[in-house]
Write an enzyme that holds these catalytic residues in place. Sequence first.
Site, PDB file in Angstrom:
ATOM      1  N   ASP A 358       0.865  -1.433  -0.084  1.00 44.54           N
ATOM      2  CA  ASP A 358      -0.021  -0.015   0.198  1.00 44.54           C
ATOM      3  C   ASP A 358       1.016   1.132  -0.069  1.00 44.54           C
ATOM      4  OD1 ASP A 358      -2.110  -1.491  -0.090  1.00 44.54           O
ATOM      5  OD2 ASP A 358      -2.887  -1.327   2.113  1.00 44.54           O
ATOM      6  N   TYR A 446      -9.799  -0.819   2.010  1.00 44.82           N
ATOM      7  CA  TYR A 446      -9.735  -1.194   3.284  1.00 44.82           C
ATOM      8  C   TYR A 446      -8.932   0.089   4.063  1.00 44.82           C
ATOM      9  CZ  TYR A 446      -9.428  -6.209   3.787  1.00 44.82           C
ATOM     10  OH  TYR A 446     -10.032  -7.414   3.699  1.00 44.82           O
TER      11      TYR A 446
END
Length: 746
Positions: A358, A446
């Site tokens: 990420d 997320y």
Amino acid sequence: KKNIPVCTRKSRLYGNVNLRESIKPSVFRDLTKKEIEGLLDYLYNRSDLNLTTADKTAINSNYIFSSEIFLPPKRDVLKHLDTDCVQPRREARVMILRGGISKPDVIEIIVSPLPSPTGYRHVPYLPKSIPFIDRPINVFDFNLTPLLEKIDKVAGQILNELYGGRLVNCGDRCLVFNLNNQLTIPLSGVKKRLWFSWLYQFTEYFLLRPVDFAILREVDNNGNNTIIKVWFDGSLFNSLEEIVAYYNTYKEYINTIPFPTNAESKDKSINSRGEPSFKKPLKDPSQVSPDGIRYNIDDRHVSYSYWEFDIGMSVFYGPRLNDIRYKGDRIAYEISLQELANFYSGDKPQEHVMNFLDSMFKIGALAKYLHPGVDCPNDATFISSSFKVVTQDKPLTNERAFCIFEHNTGMPLRRHNGYFRFIHRFYEGVANVVLIVRTIPTIGIYDYIIDFIFYQNGAIEVKITPTGIVTSSWHRYDNPYSFQVDKNLMSPLHQHLFHFKMDLDIKGTSNRFQTVDIEPDVVENVCHKNPGSTIVQTRFVKRLKQTELEAAYKFNFDYPKVLTFVNNNKKDKFGNSPGYKLVNKGMTKFIRPPKDGNNPAVSWAQYQLAVTKYKDSEPYSSSVYTHSDNPVFSFQEFIDDNENIVDKDLVAWITMGMHHVVHKEDLPVTHTPGLSHSTFLIPFNYFDESPGMSVGNAVRIDAVDVNGKTKVEIKRYGPKSDVNCIPKKTYYDEILKKNPCLAVEC
């Protein structure tokens, strides 16, 4: 009740919050707006860089991708902090993507001094030129109109007949592709292959509406796309033309998924629904701070009880705390997030390589939109972050990057009830009230709730809790990678990995890593009727780890141990070395082979803990350039040089994580219970007794017998416990109507 006052009290010593940018920022502070403006003025006037402004940026131009604070060498910072030496000059780390030169590349430079730069140099521990194909994901990776038009021209009618929508000119019935996941980089070094993992029907929430269609594309340095493979109706094809021929032959056997109507689209939306848990609506309990907040903030420096620290945010890697002190002594120089990763598995080729780091998406820049009353208490203090990013030539300011608040955990920090009738009968205890620094980056689907928690007994907890939307996939057959969770819907098995850095300075920078190993101990059992009988108990053995390879720790239940960091140059009157123990409550095992696929990019995941000698050239365990099977950088290099770590400046690298087997209750959004993972730093022979004994607001109740009757003596060590005020009224909805950008993407 009308006569109860509002809790607005502010003491002379506490509750002083000054969030204005300092005229002279601290060494750890993120770039200020003034510094970003001076930085851009300097860079755009450098003819040798030939930079294009944000409004004219194209993939074949030279442009600033990001900038953030570049921290000075640690030794210089410590001299400044501990001996009042002059503060090291503030510098910026700038990533420049040079698509406008003959051989495109990426460079990273250090620009200084701020706020009025006069020069720059290359980041010393990186290659001076990084292949352009290894650049982080950016806005040009989403410029897909030519590719979408090509797909629509060849297969648009098929997709419309099967799924009720189009890729272009689609009105309110659009089909969209999900985010890329990177597969590999061919040896030419100028192309990369990316999957459009699934096609989706675009409604709320579209990621829970996949259809059975995906594209493997190859992208070159100019952003040109070539279709390599097409996944359709459970099979892999070499071209769009092949699926057209297949469809014309077998159309009557292919699943048709009508585009959801407005009513149907609500069944996967994220709205409260169902029968309310309380028949009569009642307000939730609310935390009250009767005497106002009890911490101080000056710009980005926080002080609370005996704690002090500085807050920062890295644009790529997220939250960072520096110079963390308890009772004036530095416990850690840095505690920071390093990476959030997801590794998926599945029964389709695109799921075999569905791996995400990420940091590529700029974790820090995506930490924003904290909501009072839900994400943080209503009386929390919000702190902003500022960066320069590719899309604009003014600071990107996230007003609510962090929130800070006190929290009564509802758990005693300590308690004991003494009940020996003729000796003593008493109760003593104190509430566990902590200070929490929270940030919540949202990376695509997320959300990660990241807490740094400070306890009043000198302990620190680093906690992470994932929530958000699960990645979905088309369900065709039963398989060992996912349960079917809805019609045509599955969510592949995946592993979350969280990596943190703890640069510990226990009573100074001369520390050692020592395990306290718990082992069986066979001793004589003198109580047994048979002479010579034995009994097995346990004992501990202290084992010093000499090198970095020895200190690369993989948990084994057969060999329990306590992980400690101690300063052997300091001794108490009993000969103990002061230290802190590290307790990883979020351990996970990464079972994939270390050199397989993209796994070298997360070599840190092989260890629940790794300990290395501090180096300025090893600031991060991950890199935005490691998202391929041939990473520019690997954390394993930190360990393989196998340096001596005895009485050195040590850094602990902690891996936490979980295997997520998705079930129906993860729809439409994953809830947080059971998903939190924590690592603790806890004093270990550091104090003569627990410093928690000095916590105010404790209570002791002693039994006193008078004439055969029991009475009690009550002693409170702080102010009375009664609350005589109510929380201030919140005007959050009104604030949002005036400034919606605090809550949603503008």
